[in-house]
Design an enzyme around this catalytic site. Structure first.
Site, PDB file in Angstrom:
ATOM      1  N   CYS A  54       0.595  -1.046  -0.067  1.00  0.00           N
ATOM      2  CA  CYS A  54      -0.234  -0.484   0.409  1.00  0.00           C
ATOM      3  C   CYS A  54       0.899   1.158  -0.253  1.00  0.00           C
ATOM      4  O   CYS A  54      -0.054   2.253  -0.318  1.00  0.00           O
ATOM      5  CB  CYS A  54      -0.891   0.018   1.385  1.00  0.00           C
ATOM      6  SG  CYS A  54      -2.061  -0.860   0.706  1.00  0.00           S
ATOM      7  N   HIS A  78      -3.834   7.741   1.921  1.00  0.00           N
ATOM      8  CA  HIS A  78      -3.690   5.803   1.756  1.00  0.00           C
ATOM      9  C   HIS A  78      -4.542   5.900   2.464  1.00  0.00           C
ATOM     10  O   HIS A  78      -5.197   5.796   3.563  1.00  0.00           O
ATOM     11  CB  HIS A  78      -3.049   4.858   2.158  1.00  0.00           C
ATOM     12  CG  HIS A  78      -2.847   3.376   1.970  1.00  0.00           C
ATOM     13  ND1 HIS A  78      -3.587   3.733   0.479  1.00  0.00           N
ATOM     14  CD2 HIS A  78      -3.491   2.677   2.711  1.00  0.00           C
ATOM     15  CE1 HIS A  78      -4.068   1.950   0.921  1.00  0.00           C
ATOM     16  NE2 HIS A  78      -3.462   1.546   1.752  1.00  0.00           N
ATOM     17  N   ASN A 117      -9.899   0.114  -0.282  1.00  0.00           N
ATOM     18  CA  ASN A 117      -8.849   0.116  -0.056  1.00  0.00           C
ATOM     19  C   ASN A 117      -8.185   0.185  -1.907  1.00  0.00           C
ATOM     20  O   ASN A 117      -8.386  -1.263  -1.635  1.00  0.00           O
ATOM     21  CB  ASN A 117      -8.206  -0.511   1.134  1.00  0.00           C
ATOM     22  CG  ASN A 117      -6.705  -0.393   1.030  1.00  0.00           C
ATOM     23  OD1 ASN A 117      -6.023  -0.008   0.492  1.00  0.00           O
ATOM     24  ND2 ASN A 117      -6.112  -1.000   2.417  1.00  0.00           N
TER      25      ASN A 117
HETATM   26  N1  ACO Z   1     -18.366  -8.936   8.937  1.00  0.00           N
HETATM   27  C1  ACO Z   1     -19.433  -8.775  10.312  1.00  0.00           C
HETATM   28  N2  ACO Z   1     -18.651  -8.907  11.000  1.00  0.00           N
HETATM   29  C2  ACO Z   1     -16.862  -9.592  11.251  1.00  0.00           C
HETATM   30  C3  ACO Z   1     -16.377  -9.249   9.897  1.00  0.00           C
HETATM   31  C4  ACO Z   1     -17.060  -8.717   8.479  1.00  0.00           C
HETATM   32  N3  ACO Z   1     -16.844  -8.679   7.628  1.00  0.00           N
HETATM   33  N4  ACO Z   1     -15.018  -8.802   9.851  1.00  0.00           N
HETATM   34  C5  ACO Z   1     -14.913  -9.255  10.901  1.00  0.00           C
HETATM   35  N5  ACO Z   1     -16.377  -9.845  11.604  1.00  0.00           N
HETATM   36  C6  ACO Z   1     -16.499  -9.872  13.299  1.00  0.00           C
HETATM   37  C7  ACO Z   1     -15.012 -10.480  13.630  1.00  0.00           C
HETATM   38  O1  ACO Z   1     -15.498 -12.390  13.069  1.00  0.00           O
HETATM   39  C8  ACO Z   1     -14.780 -10.669  15.254  1.00  0.00           C
HETATM   40  O2  ACO Z   1     -16.253 -11.743  16.073  1.00  0.00           O
HETATM   41  P1  ACO Z   1     -16.594 -11.881  17.212  1.00  0.00           P
HETATM   42  O3  ACO Z   1     -16.062 -10.989  17.878  1.00  0.00           O
HETATM   43  O4  ACO Z   1     -17.754 -12.605  17.075  1.00  0.00           O
HETATM   44  O5  ACO Z   1     -15.453 -13.078  17.101  1.00  0.00           O
HETATM   45  C9  ACO Z   1     -15.477  -9.341  14.982  1.00  0.00           C
HETATM   46  O6  ACO Z   1     -16.293  -8.645  14.090  1.00  0.00           O
HETATM   47  C10 ACO Z   1     -14.430  -8.661  15.769  1.00  0.00           C
HETATM   48  O7  ACO Z   1     -13.544  -8.373  14.682  1.00  0.00           O
HETATM   49  P2  ACO Z   1     -11.621  -7.595  14.274  1.00  0.00           P
HETATM   50  O8  ACO Z   1     -11.137  -8.184  13.802  1.00  0.00           O
HETATM   51  O9  ACO Z   1     -11.250  -7.608  15.696  1.00  0.00           O
HETATM   52  O10 ACO Z   1     -13.011  -6.269  14.300  1.00  0.00           O
HETATM   53  P3  ACO Z   1     -12.113  -5.344  14.570  1.00  0.00           P
HETATM   54  O11 ACO Z   1     -13.293  -4.404  15.302  1.00  0.00           O
HETATM   55  O12 ACO Z   1     -10.390  -5.143  14.419  1.00  0.00           O
HETATM   56  O13 ACO Z   1     -12.307  -4.107  13.156  1.00  0.00           O
HETATM   57  C11 ACO Z   1     -11.141  -4.274  11.026  1.00  0.00           C
HETATM   58  C12 ACO Z   1     -11.831  -5.246  11.837  1.00  0.00           C
HETATM   59  C13 ACO Z   1     -12.046  -3.733  10.541  1.00  0.00           C
HETATM   60  C14 ACO Z   1     -10.774  -5.066   9.650  1.00  0.00           C
HETATM   61  C15 ACO Z   1     -10.282  -3.713  11.644  1.00  0.00           C
HETATM   62  O14 ACO Z   1      -8.886  -4.432  12.135  1.00  0.00           O
HETATM   63  C16 ACO Z   1      -9.196  -2.921  10.603  1.00  0.00           C
HETATM   64  O15 ACO Z   1      -9.887  -1.760  10.279  1.00  0.00           O
HETATM   65  N6  ACO Z   1      -7.919  -2.790  10.695  1.00  0.00           N
HETATM   66  C17 ACO Z   1      -7.178  -2.260  10.222  1.00  0.00           C
HETATM   67  C18 ACO Z   1      -6.987  -2.986   8.968  1.00  0.00           C
HETATM   68  C19 ACO Z   1      -7.040  -2.013   8.041  1.00  0.00           C
HETATM   69  O16 ACO Z   1      -7.010  -0.961   7.522  1.00  0.00           O
HETATM   70  N7  ACO Z   1      -6.385  -2.663   7.073  1.00  0.00           N
HETATM   71  C20 ACO Z   1      -5.915  -2.800   5.054  1.00  0.00           C
HETATM   72  C21 ACO Z   1      -4.627  -3.093   4.718  1.00  0.00           C
HETATM   73  S1  ACO Z   1      -3.580  -2.089   5.693  1.00  0.00           S
HETATM   74  C22 ACO Z   1      -3.101  -1.432   5.716  1.00  0.00           C
HETATM   75  O17 ACO Z   1      -3.689  -0.533   3.877  1.00  0.00           O
HETATM   76  C23 ACO Z   1      -2.979   0.034   5.843  1.00  0.00           C
END
Ligand code: ACO
Length: 326
Positions: free
Chosen positions: A119, A253, A283
């Site tokens: 990215c 980004h 993204n």
């Molecule tokens: N829909 C519904 N529920 C979901 C989904 C979805 N798409 N994805 C995960 N969940 C659930 C999980 O299973 C989990 O359920 P549980 O509590 O029953 O186990 C719950 O949601 C929480 O999961 P987490 O992974 O802890 O969710 P989080 O609040 O961390 O959000 C996310 C996930 C949005 C990916 C977040 O971690 C994030 O924004 N991370 C940054 C990563 C990113 O943006 N990466 C992009 C690439 S890197 C870059 O470009 C910078």
């Protein structure tokens, strides 16, 4: 990095883009995987993404974005000295996707190569192009970010497949002298391979029968992102003796609205000065910054003479920033 030559610097003279025709809403994604529009919007700010058709390859989209950037700059393809294309989803292991773009647009005089920094790829490519221009090796460079992440997504992993989209953006970077301080003022690049396991593709063309899918520890990436991006942004400001107040636009980004807001807040930048496209594009990795730049230049928000700060973080981890006056 490094001191700016007072005589020769590189300026963005044209911006272009390409987005696949097929738009996929959160509701459509939720037909493929157990998720919902509400979950995706709330956690990421993403409302839709573009997914490429088979003909919309990384090279095809990169060439389309390049043609538009060249037209905006008023530059003929055969005046281009170099093509640097950032991608994590190349058409082939080799030749580089950049040479396919070269052939498609007829940039016969250019040399062309790809850069792999996930990215952060566009900032890396911009930095390399800027250095080559400032040292006098080249005068006109096409810098492209183009990605087809839909082809490396695991549609059984709802934690990642909802986050990404496809597209391309390109800028024409040209050597200019004078111009009242316009041009790229600094770039700062970083990587730390100790974080390789929090965001990666679990295969490659070099690995038998494993083309690979994107794997991510979202929480850990999130945790690192705001801290590392804020430090890269402060590094750019300090290197140029500026503060956040001097910045007209932050073009980050586009990974996640919460990361974008977190960095904006740490900087003390009001949301009206931050360009956001993650809601429409999701993204698009190396393509996201030039796509956002295109959007804000073409709708008239970003104007010549303004001070623009770019920042990105991605798999590697890689991260960095670029400060420029348009
Ligand atoms: N829909 C519904 N529920 C979901 C989904 C979805 N798409 N994805 C995960 N969940 C659930 C999980 O299973 C989990 O359920 P549980 O509590 O029953 O186990 C719950 O949601 C929480 O999961 P987490 O992974 O802890 O969710 P989080 O609040 O961390 O959000 C996310 C996930 C949005 C990916 C977040 O971690 C994030 O924004 N991370 C940054 C990563 C990113 O943006 N990466 C992009 C690439 S890197 C870059 O470009 C910078």
């Amino acid at each position: 990095m490094g001191e700016l030559s007072p005589l020769r610097r590189s300026r963005i003279t044209g911006v272009g883009h390409y987005l696949p025709e097929h738009i996929v809403s959160n509701d459509e994604i939720s037909l493929r995987v157990e998720t919902s529009d509400a979950w995706i919007t709330e956690r990421t700010g993403i409302r839709q993404r573009h997914f490429s058709a088979p003909f919309e390859t990384t090279a095809f989209m990169g060439a389309a974005a390049s043609r538009e950037a060249l037209a905006a700059a008023g530059v003929e393809a055969d005046s281009v000295d170099a093509i640097i294309l950032a991608t994590a989803t190349p058409d082939q292991a080799f030749p580089a996707t950049a040479v396919h773009v070269q052939a498609a647009i007829g940039a016969k005089r250019a040399f062309a190569f790809d850069i792999s920094a996930a990215c952060s790829g566009f900032i890396y490519a911009l930095s390399v192009a800027d250095s080559m221009i400032r040292c006098g090796q080249v005068s006109t460079v096409l810098v492209i970010g183009s990605e087809v992440y839909s082809r490396i997504l695991n549609f059984e992993d709802r934690g990642t497949c909802v986050l990404f989209g496809d597209g391309a953006g390109a800028v024409v970077l040209q050597a200019k002298t004078g111009g009242e301080g316009a041009g790229i003022l600094s770039t700062h690049l970083h990587s730390d391979g100790a974080f390789a396991e929090i965001l990666y593709v679990d295969g490659a063309v070099g690995q038998r029968d494993r083309p690979g899918h994107l794997v991510m520890n979202g929480r850990e990436v999130f945790r690192q992102a705001v801290t590392l991006l804020s430090s890269a942004v402060n590094e750019a400001l300090e290197a140029n003796g500026l503060t956040a107040k001097d910045i007209d636009w932050l073009v980050p980004h586009q990974a996640n609205r919460r990361i974008i807001d977190g960095v904006g807040k740490k900087l003390g930048l009001p949301p009206e000065r931050v360009v956001v496209t993650v809601d429409k594009h999701a993204n698009t990795s190396a393509a996201s910054i030039p796509l956002a730049l295109y959007q804000a230049v073409s709708d008239g928000r970003i104007k010549p003479g303004q001070l623009i700060l770019l920042e990105a973080l991605g798999g590697g981890l890689t991260w960095g920033s670029a400060l420029l006056r348009l």
